[in-house]
Design an enzyme around this catalytic site. Structure first.
Site, PDB file in Angstrom:
ATOM      1  N   ASP A  50      -1.690  -0.918   6.421  1.00 29.60           N
ATOM      2  CA  ASP A  50      -0.416  -1.401   6.948  1.00 29.60           C
ATOM      3  C   ASP A  50       0.439  -0.260   7.487  1.00 29.60           C
ATOM      4  OD1 ASP A  50       0.353  -0.248   4.562  1.00 29.60           O
ATOM      5  OD2 ASP A  50       1.023  -2.102   3.621  1.00 29.60           O
ATOM      6  N   SER A  51      -0.045   0.979   7.357  1.00 26.98           N
ATOM      7  CA  SER A  51       0.593   2.110   8.034  1.00 26.98           C
ATOM      8  C   SER A  51       0.592   1.900   9.540  1.00 26.98           C
ATOM      9  CB  SER A  51      -0.129   3.415   7.689  1.00 26.98           C
ATOM     10  OG  SER A  51      -1.535   3.282   7.838  1.00 26.98           O
ATOM     11  N   ASP A  89      -5.746  -3.639   4.323  1.00 21.04           N
ATOM     12  CA  ASP A  89      -4.559  -3.855   3.504  1.00 21.04           C
ATOM     13  C   ASP A  89      -4.132  -5.315   3.540  1.00 21.04           C
ATOM     14  OD1 ASP A  89      -3.785  -1.559   2.161  1.00 21.04           O
ATOM     15  OD2 ASP A  89      -2.717  -0.731   3.882  1.00 21.04           O
ATOM     16  N   LYS A 119      -7.212  -4.337   0.193  1.00 18.16           N
ATOM     17  CA  LYS A 119      -6.483  -3.406  -0.667  1.00 18.16           C
ATOM     18  C   LYS A 119      -5.143  -4.007  -1.058  1.00 18.16           C
ATOM     19  CE  LYS A 119      -4.849   0.631   0.866  1.00 18.16           C
ATOM     20  NZ  LYS A 119      -3.404   0.580   0.562  1.00 18.16           N
ATOM     21  N   GLU A 121      -1.581  -3.176  -3.303  1.00 20.71           N
ATOM     22  CA  GLU A 121      -0.773  -2.150  -3.938  1.00 20.71           C
ATOM     23  C   GLU A 121      -0.193  -2.619  -5.267  1.00 20.71           C
ATOM     24  OE1 GLU A 121       2.308  -0.618  -1.456  1.00 20.71           O
ATOM     25  OE2 GLU A 121       0.952  -0.016   0.161  1.00 20.71           O
ATOM     26  N   GLU A 189      -2.046   7.713  -4.454  1.00 27.08           N
ATOM     27  CA  GLU A 189      -1.273   8.410  -3.426  1.00 27.08           C
ATOM     28  C   GLU A 189      -0.113   9.194  -4.035  1.00 27.08           C
ATOM     29  OE1 GLU A 189       1.209   7.511   0.737  1.00 27.08           O
ATOM     30  OE2 GLU A 189       0.059   5.916  -0.233  1.00 27.08           O
TER      31      GLU A 189
END
Length: 291
Positions: A50-51, A89, A119, A121, A189
């Site tokens: 999602d970056s 993501d 993925k 978070e 991270e």
């Protein structure tokens, strides 16, 4: 750049690489040419992160990208890298409502984009429920702990985690919890190297670091490592090229040649047979009508 022909990497192979101490190389990619370059370079895994919200779409935060937007990018990345393990993501807001919503979103990335894993978070109780539900539905899940960009405001901003007693203990607890919930791999991270070193021996799945020191593998944002992003970059980023400058220089040269009448030159133009030119002239003289 090497053009590496390789079989499709699987979860089993990732586990074998961890067991053998073979470093796992992951990079983000969000489109066909980026993913194709990554696969040709021989990376093990691609993250459609999602970056992309910031580095591709120009949003202020990762939380602003939608499922449909990220799916479009993921489909392009899969077309560019058909033999590479593809992780996608799950965007902010696409899993928070219920297990059913989370499963539906995860399945879309597998079915519509060909994702090998998704993925998610966080490691709190609700996130653990979502991980269990998605895994039970048959979709592999990669966890993401430490700095979690989707909820960075709750962490005090984009800052390293695990630097205090409380934060380090929480990271260890969440690591064990997401592993028990069934993740197939884990991204950590922005966590101090010495804290991660204590965690690694207790984790059976591959740990991919980003700003977390040596781990089972590493991931970086493609646009950071090739020098397309602007402004201040995190301390853990190494630029392996400065393509942003090269792109701007190339466009500036193009602009100069257009404005100076040097482009297009003869070699960039098509030529017609004399009779075609004569026919065009005759048509114009007759009024330019099409018969």
């Amino acid at each position: 750049m090497p053009d590496v022909a390789k079989p499709k990497l699987t979860l089993t192979r990732l586990l074998e690489m961890k067991a053998a101490g073979e470093p796992i190389v992951m990079v983000t990619a969000y489109d066909f040419p980026g993913a194709r370059a990554a696969e040709r370079a021989g990376v093990d895994a691609i993250l459609v992160g999602d970056s992309a919200a910031q580095v591709v779409l120009g949003y202020e935060s990762t939380a602003q990208i939608s499922v449909d937007e990220l799916l479009t990018l993921a489909r392009a990345a899969r077309r560019g890298a058909p033999a590479t393990f593809l992780v996608c993501d799950l965007p902010f807001g696409s899993t928070e409502v219920s297990d059913a919503q989370a499963i539906e979103t995860a399945v879309r990335f597998v079915r519509e984009a060909g994702a090998d894993a998704v993925k998610l978070e966080g490691g709190g109780p609700e996130r653990l429920e979502r991980i269990r539900a998605i895994v039970a539905a048959g979709v592999p899940v990669v966890g993401h702990l430490g700095l979690t960009p989707q909820t960075a405001t709750m962490l005090g901003g984009y800052r390293a985690q695990g630097r205090t007693v409380e934060s380090a203990r929480r990271l260890v607890a969440e690591t064990m919890a997401v592993q028990d919930a069934g993740v197939c791999a884990l991204v950590i991270e922005a966590v101090p190297t010495d804290v991660v070193a204590k965690i690694l021996p207790r984790v059976a799945v591959p740990v991919i670091g980003i700003g977390a020191g040596p781990a089972d593998g590493q991931v970086l944002v493609l646009h950071d490592l090739i020098g397309i992003t602007e402004g201040r970059t995190p301390v853990f980023v190494k630029r392996f090229a400065e393509l942003g400058t090269a792109m701007a220089d190339a466009i500036a040269d193009y602009s100069d040649e257009v404005r100076g009448g040097r482009f297009p030159a003869d070699e960039h133009q098509y030529r017609s047979a004399p009779e075609a030119v004569a026919a065009a002239r005759a048509a114009i003289e007759e009024g330019g009508g099409v018969r």
